[in-house]
Design a protein around this motif. Sequence first.
Motif, mmCIF file in Angstrom:
data_model
loop_
_atom_site.group_PDB
_atom_site.id
_atom_site.type_symbol
_atom_site.label_atom_id
_atom_site.label_comp_id
_atom_site.label_asym_id
_atom_site.label_seq_id
_atom_site.Cartn_x
_atom_site.Cartn_y
_atom_site.Cartn_z
ATOM 1 N N UNK B 174 52.811 37.863 43.992
ATOM 2 C CA UNK B 174 53.192 36.458 43.829
ATOM 3 C C UNK B 174 53.061 35.973 42.390
ATOM 4 N N UNK B 175 52.826 36.881 41.450
ATOM 5 C CA UNK B 175 52.733 36.496 40.042
ATOM 6 C C UNK B 175 51.689 35.426 39.781
ATOM 7 N N UNK B 176 50.523 35.579 40.434
ATOM 8 C CA UNK B 176 49.477 34.553 40.347
ATOM 9 C C UNK B 176 48.904 34.459 38.930
ATOM 10 N N UNK B 177 48.743 33.216 38.447
ATOM 11 C CA UNK B 177 48.164 32.972 37.123
ATOM 12 C C UNK B 177 46.708 32.534 37.211
ATOM 13 N N UNK B 178 46.347 31.912 38.328
ATOM 14 C CA UNK B 178 45.039 31.261 38.474
ATOM 15 C C UNK B 178 44.456 31.616 39.834
ATOM 16 N N UNK B 179 43.198 32.097 39.833
ATOM 17 C CA UNK B 179 42.514 32.461 41.084
ATOM 18 C C UNK B 179 41.306 31.561 41.264
ATOM 19 N N UNK B 180 41.242 30.895 42.412
ATOM 20 C CA UNK B 180 40.068 30.073 42.699
ATOM 21 C C UNK B 180 39.772 30.103 44.187
ATOM 22 N N UNK B 181 39.069 29.112 44.740
ATOM 23 C CA UNK B 181 38.533 29.259 46.093
ATOM 24 C C UNK B 181 38.880 28.118 47.049
ATOM 25 N N UNK B 182 39.726 27.200 46.643
ATOM 26 C CA UNK B 182 39.962 26.030 47.505
ATOM 27 C C UNK B 182 41.411 25.546 47.629
ATOM 28 N N UNK B 183 42.243 25.707 46.603
ATOM 29 C CA UNK B 183 43.509 24.961 46.523
ATOM 30 C C UNK B 183 44.403 25.138 47.747
#
Lengths: 247, 247
Positions: B174-183
């Motif tokens: 998915x070409x992810x730029x940002x990894x976090x835990x809630x969005x």
Amino acid sequence: MEDKTVKSVLLVFAMEAEAQPLIQALGLKEDAPPKILGPAPCLTFSGSHEGLNVHVVWNGKDRETGVDNVGTVPASLSTYLAVMAFKPDIVISAGTSGGFKAQGAAIGDVFLGTAVINHDRRIPLPNFDKYGIGYSLCLATPGLQSSLGLKQGVVSSGNSLDYTDKCMSIMEQHGVAVKEMEAAAIAWACNLFHVPLMCVKAVTDIVDGDRATAEEFLENLHSAAAALQSTLPRVLGQLAGRKLGEL
Amino acid sequence: MEDKTVKSVLLVFAMEAEAQPLIQALGLKEDAPPKILGPAPCLTFSGSHEGLNVHVVWNGKDRETGVDNVGTVPASLSTYLAVMAFKPDIVISAGTSGGFKAQGAAIGDVFLGTAVINHDRRIPLPNFDKYGIGYSLCLATPGLQSSLGLKQGVVSSGNSLDYTDKCMSIMEQHGVAVKEMEAAAIAWACNLFHVPLMCVKAVTDIVDGDRATAEEFLENLHSAAAALQSTLPRVLGQLAGRKLGEL
């Protein structure tokens, strides 16, 4: 925890195929007008069984894909809103699951949970590690367990049908017997209200076996739902009018 | 989506260290009496900025471990209850995150999300696979993005600070730029209310870099929170009084 008499129970299901047999067997009716306001997708059903007020919430369908809202996020929301609405004496997380043959599980078994954990929340920072696992004891029901002859063990939740090596390592460390996708999130919501949780889980597939989970799950979903359905009314019968401390 | 004028915004934070700088900078006050009833652990703060009604919800602390209630389950509950209470025109998922250098991220960058996905919900059954990923577009804000000079990219959520090979494979697809835990869980709750979501995420660590996430995260949490804090009031300034379609 106050040793009160059990007068009402809330059962939380993720899937329609898991919830419908009990709703039909007990003749529960969908609550109208709805007991839960707002756009939450969950549906609730109420009725009684052996003098016990019985409420069921299931997570409803996803608008975009049409599938059941499985996993921890819808489960916690449904539980939170339904506990707020019904103020049950006990919550039961009921449904199908994977079982570990290393802990004695076979397809069609129904397990009672002794405790719940999460196996896919790895947060290696002080105290966050413990929060991530989220170990939480279930209500102790030794009398019920022995009179119904049910197996028991630790229930572990994660948002994937499969698992990774890291998931398996966490499940092995905690001697997990049953793997599913909601119980730990349901426990989180129950703990906010100080309401005790039971888990009643029928085994559709063997986690530490040779076959692919998805294949086994689909093959056994309806037979495991039937095993669940033959057990749940007996569980409810054991709860009716008893005190929490004498289960 | 109705092209209404933006009069109120709800910012959702997981951690106190992420929320406090904005609360202090804007002089927001904790809502008293509480706007959210029941035992949900989240706290809300309200005030105004450049004519915009600004509400903040953060997930509060875990009673058992004392840590912030990070991850998808508390985030979706906080969002659901706060959207119900405040009826905002836009929700902003704000906080710190990992960034992918393959997508141009460096420590201290602030990204706008173009879309969100989940990278730890693998459900290989028909339609459940798509539900598990939960791809959801964020509100398009091209004018805001160019006037503030922010980077942009796909935001991916999971309940672990680290990741597995399976998570990485999904993020790469998915070409992810940002990894976090809630969005993605915040998006799920917003979609129930048909409220548009923006994501504003400051980078604390490089996911596809050489250093351990936990170490980098702790080292850069406060500087990334400062970068976030210098950006958020400018984002709010761009929203005030504009129509959704002209952002």
